[in-house]
Design an enzyme around this catalytic site. Structure first.
Site, mmCIF file in Angstrom:
data_model
loop_
_atom_site.group_PDB
_atom_site.id
_atom_site.type_symbol
_atom_site.label_atom_id
_atom_site.label_comp_id
_atom_site.label_asym_id
_atom_site.label_seq_id
_atom_site.Cartn_x
_atom_site.Cartn_y
_atom_site.Cartn_z
ATOM 1 N N ARG A 58 0.803 -1.227 0.000
ATOM 2 C CA ARG A 58 0.000 0.000 0.000
ATOM 3 C C ARG A 58 0.833 1.273 0.000
ATOM 4 O O ARG A 58 0.274 2.373 -0.009
ATOM 5 C CB ARG A 58 -0.997 0.035 1.173
ATOM 6 C CG ARG A 58 -2.097 -1.023 1.074
ATOM 7 C CD ARG A 58 -3.017 -1.001 2.272
ATOM 8 N NE ARG A 58 -3.831 0.196 2.336
ATOM 9 C CZ ARG A 58 -4.396 0.647 3.456
ATOM 10 N NH1 ARG A 58 -4.209 -0.005 4.602
ATOM 11 N NH2 ARG A 58 -5.133 1.728 3.440
ATOM 12 N N ASP A 59 2.151 1.163 0.016
ATOM 13 C CA ASP A 59 3.054 2.315 -0.140
ATOM 14 C C ASP A 59 4.302 1.842 -0.889
ATOM 15 O O ASP A 59 5.427 2.155 -0.485
ATOM 16 C CB ASP A 59 3.472 2.895 1.217
ATOM 17 C CG ASP A 59 2.457 3.868 1.774
ATOM 18 O OD1 ASP A 59 1.922 4.690 1.000
ATOM 19 O OD2 ASP A 59 2.177 3.807 2.982
ATOM 20 N N LEU A 60 4.118 1.125 -1.967
ATOM 21 C CA LEU A 60 5.247 0.462 -2.613
ATOM 22 C C LEU A 60 5.976 1.423 -3.554
ATOM 23 O O LEU A 60 5.865 1.341 -4.775
ATOM 24 C CB LEU A 60 4.778 -0.779 -3.372
ATOM 25 C CG LEU A 60 5.905 -1.738 -3.800
ATOM 26 C CD1 LEU A 60 6.594 -2.337 -2.585
ATOM 27 C CD2 LEU A 60 5.373 -2.852 -4.691
ATOM 28 N N HIS B 155 11.058 3.069 -0.304
ATOM 29 C CA HIS B 155 10.898 2.078 0.753
ATOM 30 C C HIS B 155 11.714 0.805 0.504
ATOM 31 O O HIS B 155 11.533 -0.192 1.211
ATOM 32 C CB HIS B 155 9.415 1.743 0.939
ATOM 33 C CG HIS B 155 8.645 2.896 1.495
ATOM 34 N ND1 HIS B 155 7.322 3.134 1.182
ATOM 35 C CD2 HIS B 155 9.022 3.901 2.336
ATOM 36 C CE1 HIS B 155 6.921 4.233 1.809
ATOM 37 N NE2 HIS B 155 7.926 4.706 2.512
#
Length: 274
Positions: free
Chosen positions: A165-167, A171
């Site tokens: 959901r935050d790829l 990250h």
């Protein structure tokens, strides 16, 4: 009321002996990165070693309702990150190492939880590592190895039923214990507090992750062959099958890229005029 969940490894097992871990974690001092009413993120040091601490104090009913009305899934605590890290570790994906975790309370609005992980250092985010690629291109072999590794991590994660959901590439942390080479490079995936876990990742959430990843490399000088290399490694299938079976996904990603490029072009133009 449900029993608290608690995991403590060294040095916190000894440091918090005979203490309430939920009170002890609140007393930790360090550099605060985020301070919200229901969540605190900081970096602390114990015996000269760095740790990242995330404390969740309950988001409240109003915040849960607000997120649901906006069709967003609220982050209720540290449990999802704890479970996602465990699952990724089980399948061999490098990620954070948890040294302390706790969850207390059954009411999602008032639940208290925390997670403490070892600082991954020395590392650099892929976003920062790629910043100078337009002027200083990396060695071809290293670039291809990085593409394959990112694709393998994303594919392995999705096949294990986890979506991030935050790829974004910020990250992915590249380890710098020694100069990265195609044979020795190591990447760790971080910031899993919004992750979802299931027995299988729904196509909708898989595609959202891939669209986010695609968006995050808009400024990275990647060729069409680089992108095809990613797809081959991500799906672990011959390219001709991927192009035939994932035609809808590829079309959606192309449209999303064009939409985002136009959006940011308009923002840049508006900024120049003001």
């Amino acid at each position: 009321m449900s029993s608290p969940q608690l995991f403590l490894d060294e040095p916190f097992r000894s440091l918090w002996a005979a203490q309430d871990p939920f009170a002890a974690v609140e007393a930790l001092q360090g550099t605060v990165y985020r301070e919200l009413e229901g969540r605190r993120t900081l970096r602390t040091e114990v015996a000269g070693r760095g740790y990242f601490v995330k404390i969740h104090r309950g988001v409240g009913c109003a915040e849960i309702v607000k997120n649901l009305l906006s069709l967003r899934l609220p982050v209720l605590g540290a449990e999802n990150e704890w479970l996602a890290i465990r699952r990724l570790t089980e399948i061999g994906v490098d990620t954070m190492r948890v040294v302390a975790y706790g969850l207390r309370g059954s009411n999602p609005a008032r639940q208290r939880s925390f997670i403490v992980s070892e600082e991954l250092a020395p590392t650099v985010s892929l976003e920062d590592y790629c910043l100078d690629w337009p002027n200083n291109p990396p060695a071809v072999g290293l670039k291809r190895a990085l593409i394959r590794r990112v694709a393998w991590i994303a594919g392995s994660m999705h096949r294990a039923g986890v979506n991030h959901r935050d790829l974004y590439i910020c990250h992915f942390l590249l380890h710098l214990d020694s100069p990265p080479t195609p044979a020795t490079l190591r990447l760790s995936l971080i910031d899993l507090h919004r992750a979802q876990l299931r027995t299988a990742t729904p196509r909708r959430w898989r595609d959202k992750d891939l669209a986010a990843l695609y968006f995050s490399v808009l400024d990275v000088p990647l060729t069409t062959r680089d992108l095809l290399r990613f797809l081959t490694a991500y799906f672990a299938r011959p390219l001709r099958l991927v192009l035939r079976e994932e035609e809808a996904l590829l079309g959606d990603l192309a449209q999303e890229r064009q939409r985002l490029q136009k959006r940011f072009a308009r923002k840049s133009a508006a900024g120049e005029m003001t």
